[in-house]
Design an enzyme around this catalytic site. Sequence first.
Site, PDB file in Angstrom:
ATOM      1  N   GLU A  30       0.873  -1.156   0.000  1.00 56.53           N
ATOM      2  CA  GLU A  30       0.000   0.000   0.000  1.00 56.53           C
ATOM      3  C   GLU A  30       0.906   1.199   0.000  1.00 56.53           C
ATOM      4  O   GLU A  30       1.685   1.387   0.927  1.00 56.53           O
ATOM      5  CB  GLU A  30      -0.872   0.035   1.248  1.00 56.53           C
ATOM      6  CG  GLU A  30      -1.795  -1.138   1.341  1.00 56.53           C
ATOM      7  CD  GLU A  30      -3.247  -0.743   1.607  1.00 56.53           C
ATOM      8  OE1 GLU A  30      -4.054  -1.642   1.800  1.00 56.53           O
ATOM      9  OE2 GLU A  30      -3.554   0.462   1.609  1.00 56.53           O
ATOM     10  N   GLY A  31       0.831   1.965  -1.044  1.00 56.86           N
ATOM     11  CA  GLY A  31       1.697   3.135  -1.112  1.00 56.86           C
ATOM     12  C   GLY A  31       0.972   4.346  -0.583  1.00 56.86           C
ATOM     13  O   GLY A  31      -0.139   4.256  -0.061  1.00 56.86           O
ATOM     14  N   THR A  32       1.619   5.460  -0.742  1.00 56.68           N
ATOM     15  CA  THR A  32       1.076   6.717  -0.275  1.00 56.68           C
ATOM     16  C   THR A  32      -0.234   7.046  -0.997  1.00 56.68           C
ATOM     17  O   THR A  32      -1.116   7.671  -0.436  1.00 56.68           O
ATOM     18  CB  THR A  32       2.116   7.818  -0.534  1.00 56.68           C
ATOM     19  OG1 THR A  32       3.392   7.291  -0.203  1.00 56.68           O
ATOM     20  CG2 THR A  32       1.858   9.031   0.311  1.00 56.68           C
ATOM     21  N   TYR A  33      -0.330   6.621  -2.245  1.00 56.13           N
ATOM     22  CA  TYR A  33      -1.482   7.058  -3.050  1.00 56.13           C
ATOM     23  C   TYR A  33      -2.480   5.960  -3.361  1.00 56.13           C
ATOM     24  O   TYR A  33      -3.470   6.205  -4.023  1.00 56.13           O
ATOM     25  CB  TYR A  33      -0.973   7.699  -4.359  1.00 56.13           C
ATOM     26  CG  TYR A  33      -0.024   8.805  -4.020  1.00 56.13           C
ATOM     27  CD1 TYR A  33      -0.522  10.051  -3.658  1.00 56.13           C
ATOM     28  CD2 TYR A  33       1.334   8.592  -3.973  1.00 56.13           C
ATOM     29  CE1 TYR A  33       0.332  11.059  -3.278  1.00 56.13           C
ATOM     30  CE2 TYR A  33       2.205   9.594  -3.594  1.00 56.13           C
ATOM     31  CZ  TYR A  33       1.693  10.822  -3.247  1.00 56.13           C
ATOM     32  OH  TYR A  33       2.528  11.812  -2.850  1.00 56.13           O
ATOM     33  N   VAL A  36      -0.999  -1.274  -4.400  1.00 52.44           N
ATOM     34  CA  VAL A  36      -0.130  -1.769  -5.476  1.00 52.44           C
ATOM     35  C   VAL A  36      -0.363  -3.280  -5.592  1.00 52.44           C
ATOM     36  O   VAL A  36      -0.350  -3.989  -4.586  1.00 52.44           O
ATOM     37  CB  VAL A  36       1.362  -1.499  -5.153  1.00 52.44           C
ATOM     38  CG1 VAL A  36       2.251  -1.958  -6.298  1.00 52.44           C
ATOM     39  CG2 VAL A  36       1.602  -0.025  -4.838  1.00 52.44           C
ATOM     40  N   LYS A  51      -0.444   0.023 -10.139  1.00 52.11           N
ATOM     41  CA  LYS A  51      -0.698   0.975  -9.054  1.00 52.11           C
ATOM     42  C   LYS A  51      -1.936   1.786  -9.383  1.00 52.11           C
ATOM     43  O   LYS A  51      -1.973   2.483 -10.396  1.00 52.11           O
ATOM     44  CB  LYS A  51       0.511   1.901  -8.950  1.00 52.11           C
ATOM     45  CG  LYS A  51       0.681   2.569  -7.654  1.00 52.11           C
ATOM     46  CD  LYS A  51       2.038   3.254  -7.698  1.00 52.11           C
ATOM     47  CE  LYS A  51       2.542   3.606  -6.357  1.00 52.11           C
ATOM     48  NZ  LYS A  51       3.903   4.130  -6.433  1.00 52.11           N
ATOM     49  N   ASP A 153      10.551  12.446  -0.922  1.00 58.30           N
ATOM     50  CA  ASP A 153      10.146  11.448   0.071  1.00 58.30           C
ATOM     51  C   ASP A 153      10.945  10.158  -0.103  1.00 58.30           C
ATOM     52  O   ASP A 153      10.381   9.064  -0.097  1.00 58.30           O
ATOM     53  CB  ASP A 153       8.632  11.191  -0.067  1.00 58.30           C
ATOM     54  CG  ASP A 153       8.060  10.444   1.133  1.00 58.30           C
ATOM     55  OD1 ASP A 153       8.667  10.520   2.228  1.00 58.30           O
ATOM     56  OD2 ASP A 153       7.021   9.783   0.980  1.00 58.30           O
TER      57      ASP A 153
HETATM   58  P1  AMP Z   1       4.769   2.870  -3.181  1.00 62.06           P
HETATM   59  O1  AMP Z   1       3.395   3.355  -3.458  1.00 62.06           O
HETATM   60  O2  AMP Z   1       5.666   3.074  -4.375  1.00 62.06           O
HETATM   61  O3  AMP Z   1       5.340   3.407  -1.899  1.00 62.06           O
HETATM   62  O4  AMP Z   1       4.679   1.299  -3.030  1.00 62.06           O
HETATM   63  C1  AMP Z   1       4.217   0.667  -1.878  1.00 62.06           C
HETATM   64  C2  AMP Z   1       4.767  -0.735  -1.837  1.00 62.06           C
HETATM   65  O5  AMP Z   1       4.284  -1.459  -2.969  1.00 62.06           O
HETATM   66  C3  AMP Z   1       6.290  -0.791  -1.953  1.00 62.06           C
HETATM   67  O6  AMP Z   1       6.955  -0.710  -0.739  1.00 62.06           O
HETATM   68  C4  AMP Z   1       6.494  -2.157  -2.576  1.00 62.06           C
HETATM   69  O7  AMP Z   1       6.439  -3.147  -1.580  1.00 62.06           O
HETATM   70  C5  AMP Z   1       5.304  -2.280  -3.494  1.00 62.06           C
HETATM   71  N1  AMP Z   1       5.653  -1.833  -4.850  1.00 62.06           N
HETATM   72  C6  AMP Z   1       5.574  -0.592  -5.379  1.00 62.06           C
HETATM   73  N2  AMP Z   1       6.003  -0.554  -6.646  1.00 62.06           N
HETATM   74  C7  AMP Z   1       6.371  -1.809  -6.949  1.00 62.06           C
HETATM   75  C8  AMP Z   1       6.943  -2.437  -8.109  1.00 62.06           C
HETATM   76  N3  AMP Z   1       7.189  -1.750  -9.212  1.00 62.06           N
HETATM   77  N4  AMP Z   1       7.218  -3.746  -8.032  1.00 62.06           N
HETATM   78  C9  AMP Z   1       6.962  -4.451  -6.913  1.00 62.06           C
HETATM   79  N5  AMP Z   1       6.450  -3.928  -5.792  1.00 62.06           N
HETATM   80  C10 AMP Z   1       6.144  -2.630  -5.796  1.00 62.06           C
END
Ligand code: AMP
Length: 320
Positions: A30-33, A36, A51, A153
């Site tokens: 789960e990212g900031t926005y 995933v 995403k 960030d």
């Molecule tokens: P983010 O929104 O980029 O902070 O992503 C949240 C989490 O999703 C990350 O810490 C990863 O564990 C996973 N994630 C994001 N982008 C990817 C990617 N391209 N491939 C695999 N896992 C991802």
Amino acid sequence: MEKAGGGAAAATNTVVSAMDAFEKLEKVGEGTYGKVYRARERATGKIVALKKTRLHEDDEGVPPTTLREVSILRMLSRDPHVVRLLDVKQGQNKQGKTVLYLVFEYMDTDLKKFIRSFRQTGENIPVKNVQSLMYQLCKGVAFCHGHGVLHRDLKPHNLLMDRKTMMLKIADLGLARAFTLPIKKYTHEILTLWYRAPEVLLGATHYSTAVDVWSVGCIFAELATKQPLFPGDSELQQLLHIFRLLGTPNEEMWPGVSNLMNWHEYPQWKSQSLSSAVTNLEKDGLDLLSQMLQYDPSKRISAKKAMEHPYFDELEKECL
Ligand code: AMP
């Protein structure tokens, strides 16, 4: 910013539902926005990271500023140390709101998990790996800065990795500007302050590429010790963590600091030697770290200069 603006509309393909093109396999984070997913592209069988990104509540379509940001993301993702944006698909959620699906290359882990795995076994991260990861991080950051883009960030959680090849790629780039800046994470987890530069914490209104270099410094220390360097749980505690190690800043070491918006009288600490807090880092490493953790942003080393530091002399850079 303008450089990447042209042809932004072409970067987005409208589909009835992005889910038609992809089979969601599982949620990987789960990212900031938003969430995933690991997903499989039906047409090719390729594994990707999908995403789903919510736009501003009141937007009906995708605003042009967002399209511009997406095309900047795409442009930056040409660098081998920035996670590759493969496609962008626009769709609608059940409430009829516009959502964007960003399709990224899939990476199998991130630096946060990588560091945690060493903490669990009690082993140190091999010096060669620390060097290589730091070099790749500096290179990716230098590339973004060279194109006038700040990350703002950087943290282990959004540095993706391939554990086998030890490739590191920066993720979550540019999104801070493209999408609603949240106060809290999507998951209600509080945004981490640990990697935030002192000028940001002190309320500087204009900040520069130096904010990212500060974060890189904090990540460097964490790779060496497997522990966060400044684990503050509020903005004030974050500043006090920094002041306790680096000394309370003053006008002499950082001209203009007392004019920053959030400046107050703080307890007075003298600086400690970095080696007291960051064990496992030899002389060159400590020197580079100290240049990354300069209070005055104008004195902080740039990512590009950092790549030329003697700390990286023994690294086989051609392999990266
Ligand atoms: P983010 O929104 O980029 O902070 O992503 C949240 C989490 O999703 C990350 O810490 C990863 O564990 C996973 N994630 C994001 N982008 C990817 C990617 N391209 N491939 C695999 N896992 C991802």
